[in-house]
Design a protein around this motif. Structure first.
Motif, PDB file in Angstrom:
ATOM      1  N   HIS A  33     -14.204 102.471  88.303  1.00 33.54           N
ATOM      2  CA  HIS A  33     -13.636 101.294  88.969  1.00 33.54           C
ATOM      3  C   HIS A  33     -13.620 101.502  90.487  1.00 33.54           C
ATOM      4  O   HIS A  33     -13.941 100.587  91.249  1.00 33.54           O
ATOM      5  CB  HIS A  33     -12.217 101.047  88.459  1.00 33.54           C
ATOM      6  N   GLY A  34     -13.280 102.700  90.885  1.00 32.82           N
ATOM      7  CA  GLY A  34     -13.274 102.992  92.311  1.00 32.82           C
ATOM      8  C   GLY A  34     -14.660 102.884  92.914  1.00 32.82           C
ATOM      9  O   GLY A  34     -14.845 102.278  93.973  1.00 32.82           O
TER      10      GLY A  34
ATOM     11  N   ALA B  77     -10.610 104.979  86.347  1.00 29.69           N
ATOM     12  CA  ALA B  77     -10.309 104.942  87.776  1.00 29.69           C
ATOM     13  C   ALA B  77     -11.540 105.296  88.603  1.00 29.69           C
ATOM     14  O   ALA B  77     -11.820 104.653  89.619  1.00 29.69           O
ATOM     15  CB  ALA B  77      -9.153 105.889  88.100  1.00 29.69           C
ATOM     16  N   THR B  78     -12.288 106.292  88.157  1.00 26.56           N
ATOM     17  CA  THR B  78     -13.449 106.710  88.936  1.00 26.56           C
ATOM     18  C   THR B  78     -14.524 105.633  88.991  1.00 26.56           C
ATOM     19  O   THR B  78     -14.997 105.267  90.072  1.00 26.56           O
ATOM     20  CB  THR B  78     -14.035 108.007  88.370  1.00 26.56           C
TER      21      THR B  78
END
Lengths: 198, 198
Positions: free
Chosen positions: A163-164, A160-161
């Motif tokens: 990708h964010g 998530a990190t």
DNA sequence: CGGGTGATGTTGACAATGTCAACATAGGCG
DNA sequence: CGCCTATGTTGACATTGTCAACATCACCCG
């Protein structure tokens, strides 16, 4: 008959896919038009329908190709740097660098139009990319350098990190403070290391 | 003349925007069609052109509205829980919950079609949402509960994580392991707290 | 109070696009 | 050699965003 590549055009499917990737990278996702894909290949629109169910299937194939490339890049970073904490950070850098180098392509991989559930190949390639991350984490857990949490949850958190960061960078939402994306990624990697250490 | 709202329809702009939001939430982004927006209002396509430059301007307005709603939600969580570490986690939960509750709307806010650089209102609302995060971090830094790094960089790091979780959840890429998004967000918040503590 | 004027909305038209049905062709297999 | 299926083409159509020309209404100025 080594291949099935000798009817009219000869492996038109691969040529179409390659042209679609080229178009997306050079002109953006909106430029991906059936006519625009066929014309450079001397083939007319609708020729595509013999190799893909419809336009969204072509997009799904482009996304699959993207995940394949991405998996190669991150695995090369992980394996090529010694499979240690530093290599893990290089893995993250490679991920963000891929997204920055192929922004439109990356966006297709996570676009709403492409539903992983409908294309088994896309689901497979996406899962493979995620598995590379999970494997790297389990390796470090056996090393004792990463806390023994559920590796899938750790992987989702880290994914998530990065990708964010990739998404925000592509959307040009990090430019306001003239941010250097490389630097931000390095900072995030450093903080993440603290977060996932034992 | 209290308002300019009394020509033919009466504040058609707001009605169009509201209908656009409704359409996007109920039928997805692809259903956002000029004709589909006008018809329920008893107004014909192209009426929109008196209030928005073009379709992408309408999308930008939808995105601005989304950022306004998002800012309200996260600020309410932050202020309503006492502006402490726990409140900060509630802020993150509120962010992800908003994205999960309005997936299509959230996607428009970060879609490629809407360029923040072209619409000043969108840039303003987006910056306001980000500023809420920065403020919460500076507050905690003065508290001594967050390490004295550059607050903007910290904010970008945390934003990337919650944005990443939101995006992956919306794209249904977290369902493979029947993940509970709430639980993942809680886990991420907990790990982030470790990462940003002094 | 009445005509004009600009803001607001409509209609017709057009090009681009994805998709389908009908048709054409070619290359290998019997 | 002749057919059959895979492969590719053409014509057509509905949808969509957009523009130009036209219509209409509210309000202002004389």
């Amino acid at each position: 008959m080594a291949k099935k590549r000798a009817y009219h055009h000869g492996d038109l499917r691969r040529a179409l896919l390659q042209e679609a990737v080229r178009l997306i990278q050079r002109k953006g996702v909106d430029a991906l038009t059936l006519r625009a894909v066929g014309e450079p290949l001397g083939v007319s629109r609708t020729a595509l329908y013999r190799h893909f169910a419809d336009k969204s299937a072509l997009r799904a194939a482009v996304a699959s190709e993207g995940f394949r490339m991405l998996t190669l890049q991150v695995l090369e970073a992980w394996n090529g740097h010694g499979r240690n904490a530093e290599a893990f950070q290089e893995m993250g850098m490679a991920y963000v660098r891929f997204a920055m180098a192929h922004p439109s392509h990356y966006r297709v991989m996570f676009g709403e139009c492409v539903e992983a559930s409908t294309d088994p190949e896309l689901a497979r390639e996406g899962a493979a990319a995620f598995q590379a991350l999970v494997d790297a984490l389990t390796w470090q857990q056996q090393n004792g350098s990463v806390r023994p949490d559920n590796p899938l949850r750790l992987a989702q958190f880290i994914w998530a990190t990065v990708h964010g960061i990739a998404m925000l960078a592509i959307d040009r939402l990090l430019e306001s403070q003239q941010t250097d994306v490389e630097e931000l990624t390095r900072f995030a990697n450093e903080r993440l290391r603290i977060a996932i250490s034992v």
